[in-house]
Scaffold this motif. Structure first.
Motif, short mmCIF file in Angstrom:
data_model
loop_
_atom_site.label_atom_id
_atom_site.label_comp_id
_atom_site.label_asym_id
_atom_site.label_seq_id
_atom_site.Cartn_x
_atom_site.Cartn_y
_atom_site.Cartn_z
N GLU A 242 0.97 -1.53 -0.10
CA GLU A 242 0.21 -0.28 0.05
C GLU A 242 1.15 1.65 0.12
O GLU A 242 0.55 2.33 0.04
N GLU A 243 2.35 1.52 0.24
CA GLU A 243 3.05 2.86 0.46
C GLU A 243 3.15 2.31 -0.79
O GLU A 243 3.27 4.21 -1.13
N ALA A 244 3.11 1.76 -2.31
CA ALA A 244 3.18 2.78 -3.38
C ALA A 244 2.30 3.67 -4.41
O ALA A 244 2.65 4.49 -5.02
N TYR A 245 0.50 2.90 -3.22
CA TYR A 245 -0.25 3.72 -3.92
C TYR A 245 -0.31 3.64 -5.41
O TYR A 245 -0.71 4.36 -6.48
N ASP A 246 -0.72 2.56 -5.72
CA ASP A 246 -0.55 2.07 -7.31
C ASP A 246 -1.04 0.39 -6.96
O ASP A 246 -0.72 -0.75 -6.50
N ALA A 247 -3.17 0.63 -7.21
CA ALA A 247 -3.64 -0.67 -7.86
C ALA A 247 -3.47 -1.63 -8.74
O ALA A 247 -3.21 -2.68 -8.85
N THR A 248 -2.12 -0.93 -9.60
CA THR A 248 -2.42 -2.07 -11.11
C THR A 248 -1.38 -3.53 -10.78
O THR A 248 -1.97 -4.08 -11.06
N PRO A 249 -0.36 -3.52 -9.25
CA PRO A 249 0.09 -4.84 -8.92
C PRO A 249 -1.45 -6.10 -9.07
O PRO A 249 -0.81 -7.60 -9.18
N PHE A 250 -2.68 -5.20 -8.19
CA PHE A 250 -3.31 -6.34 -8.28
C PHE A 250 -4.45 -6.68 -9.38
O PHE A 250 -5.55 -7.38 -8.77
N LEU A 251 -4.64 -5.81 -10.47
CA LEU A 251 -5.10 -6.02 -11.63
C LEU A 251 -4.88 -7.81 -12.23
O LEU A 251 -3.76 -7.66 -12.27
N PRO A 252 -5.50 -8.00 -12.52
CA PRO A 252 -5.87 -9.23 -13.34
C PRO A 252 -4.62 -8.60 -14.35
O PRO A 252 -5.42 -7.98 -15.17
N ALA A 253 -3.66 -9.49 -15.30
CA ALA A 253 -3.14 -9.80 -16.26
C ALA A 253 -4.33 -10.10 -17.55
O ALA A 253 -3.61 -8.88 -18.16
N ARG A 254 -5.41 -10.71 -17.19
CA ARG A 254 -6.10 -10.89 -18.92
C ARG A 254 -7.50 -11.17 -18.45
O ARG A 254 -8.00 -12.28 -18.04
N PRO A 255 -7.95 -9.97 -17.57
CA PRO A 255 -10.01 -10.22 -17.02
C PRO A 255 -11.06 -10.70 -18.16
O PRO A 255 -11.51 -11.57 -17.84
N GLY A 256 -10.17 -10.66 -19.75
CA GLY A 256 -11.61 -10.83 -20.53
C GLY A 256 -12.68 -10.28 -20.32
O GLY A 256 -12.06 -8.63 -20.48
N SER A 257 -13.25 -10.18 -21.09
CA SER A 257 -14.37 -9.53 -21.99
C SER A 257 -16.23 -9.37 -21.27
O SER A 257 -16.22 -10.94 -20.47
N GLY A 258 -16.63 -8.53 -21.71
CA GLY A 258 -18.23 -9.15 -20.79
C GLY A 258 -18.30 -8.78 -19.26
O GLY A 258 -17.71 -8.52 -18.36
N ASN A 259 -19.35 -9.14 -19.37
CA ASN A 259 -19.29 -9.27 -17.61
C ASN A 259 -18.89 -10.46 -16.86
O ASN A 259 -18.55 -10.11 -15.92
N ALA A 260 -18.62 -11.70 -17.73
CA ALA A 260 -17.05 -12.64 -16.82
C ALA A 260 -16.15 -11.59 -16.58
O ALA A 260 -15.51 -11.51 -15.64
N GLY A 261 -15.47 -10.57 -17.36
CA GLY A 261 -14.60 -10.09 -17.48
C GLY A 261 -14.75 -9.04 -15.70
O GLY A 261 -13.63 -8.62 -14.77
N LEU A 262 -16.01 -8.35 -15.81
CA LEU A 262 -16.14 -7.69 -14.36
C LEU A 262 -16.09 -8.39 -13.22
O LEU A 262 -15.92 -8.06 -12.34
N ARG A 263 -17.08 -9.44 -13.46
CA ARG A 263 -16.58 -10.88 -12.10
C ARG A 263 -15.54 -11.09 -12.10
O ARG A 263 -14.77 -10.80 -10.73
N GLU B 28 -12.66 -1.31 -15.38
CA GLU B 28 -14.42 -1.02 -15.68
C GLU B 28 -14.16 0.35 -16.85
O GLU B 28 -15.49 -0.81 -18.14
N LEU B 29 -13.68 1.26 -17.04
CA LEU B 29 -14.42 1.81 -18.10
C LEU B 29 -14.38 1.08 -20.15
O LEU B 29 -15.01 1.32 -20.17
N ALA B 30 -12.71 -0.01 -19.80
CA ALA B 30 -12.23 -0.06 -21.28
C ALA B 30 -13.51 -1.69 -21.30
O ALA B 30 -13.57 -2.45 -22.29
N LEU B 31 -13.70 -2.11 -20.41
CA LEU B 31 -15.11 -3.16 -20.28
C LEU B 31 -16.11 -2.91 -20.52
O LEU B 31 -17.13 -3.66 -21.08
N THR B 32 -16.89 -1.72 -20.28
CA THR B 32 -18.50 -1.51 -20.14
C THR B 32 -18.22 -0.71 -21.74
O THR B 32 -19.61 -0.50 -22.23
N GLU B 33 -17.18 0.10 -21.82
CA GLU B 33 -17.34 0.97 -23.77
C GLU B 33 -18.69 1.82 -23.60
O GLU B 33 -19.99 1.68 -24.01
N PRO B 34 -18.96 2.91 -22.56
CA PRO B 34 -20.44 3.09 -22.54
C PRO B 34 -20.55 4.80 -23.17
O PRO B 34 -19.84 4.75 -23.82
#
Length: 241
Positions: free
Chosen positions: A24-45, A158-164
């Motif tokens: 948490e001292e790095a103030y960066d959530a990037t290391p916790f994101l999945p490398a390949r979340p997928g797409s659509g609702n499966a990606g959001l899950r 989130e924005l990349a997966l939803t493309e509102p």
């Protein structure tokens, strides 16, 4: 005189963070994101599951849980607020407290189908403090610039997966998290502008956060604040026609 204790000062290649330091001292959530979340609702899950273990900034220490976004990946409207509140922190879902009920009412009156919305916050953990004289009640504290920046990768994903079709910015903190410190919701609310964000051109409609209506003074002030909020959301509804 005693000699100073030596420190290695060695840092990781990825983040520049000192080895052995808490993530948490790095103030960066990037290391916790999945490398390949997928797409659509499966990606959001997949994102939601990964966010549950996020320690990208110190806010996770005092929060009950991560509060990720909620809605369909094919939602036409993406609404982003500041951070979870007390009830959201307890239930693990965004906009389920009084501000959420105010938002639901206004969306309905504006003619925006809740099934076509995705709701989230710029910051995914509740930042709070006990206020003197108010017992054990947890009082909201605004997130800092570093805390907003730390959580930015989740919002970008989130924005990349939803493309509102329309991005609705609820309040100044959400706007600053997305567009920088020069953003002024009072200057831009109720208008639609096109802005570049994470490699996409987004149609953006800023408005106040629904909690601002609840904090307004008397009944007259709350009615006026609500009518202004509803007017802004009707701009969104017209863009969807």
């Amino acid at each position: 005189m005693a000699a100073k204790k030596a420190t290695s000062g060695k840092r990781t290649k990825e983040s520049g963070q000192a080895e052995g330091a808490a993530p948490e001292e790095a103030y960066d959530a990037t290391p916790f994101l999945p490398a390949r979340p997928g797409s659509g609702n499966a990606g959001l899950r997949r994102l939601r599951e990964s966010a549950a273990g996020c320690r990208g900034c110190p806010l996770h220490r005092d929060a009950t849980r991560t509060v990720f976004g909620s809605g369909d990946a094919h939602a036409r409207v993406f609404l982003v607020g500041e951070q979870p509140g007390d009830q959201e922190d307890r239930q693990g879902e965004p906009f389920v407290g009084p501000a959420g009920r105010m938002l639901d009412r206004a969306l309905d009156e504006a003619g925006i189908d809740p099934a076509q919305t995705y709701v989230t916050n710029a910051v995914k953990h509740f930042k709070w403090a006990h206020e003197e004289g108010r017992g054990k009640r947890r009082i909201h504290k605004p997130p800092t610039l570093r805390e907003r920046a730390a959580c930015g990768p989740w919002l970008a994903a989130e924005l990349a997966l939803t493309e509102p079709e329309v991005l609705v910015v609820l309040g100044a903190t959400a706007g600053k998290a997305l567009f920088g410190s020069s953003f002024r919701v009072t200057r831009e609310r109720g208008t639609c502008t096109e802005r570049e964000l994470h490699g996409r051109t987004e149609r953006v409609v800023p408005t106040i956060h629904p909690s601002a209506i609840l904090r307004a003074g008397g009944d007259k002030e709350r009615r006026e604040a609500y009518e202004g909020f509803l007017s802004d959301l009707r701009v969104v509804a017209r863009l969807l026609e």
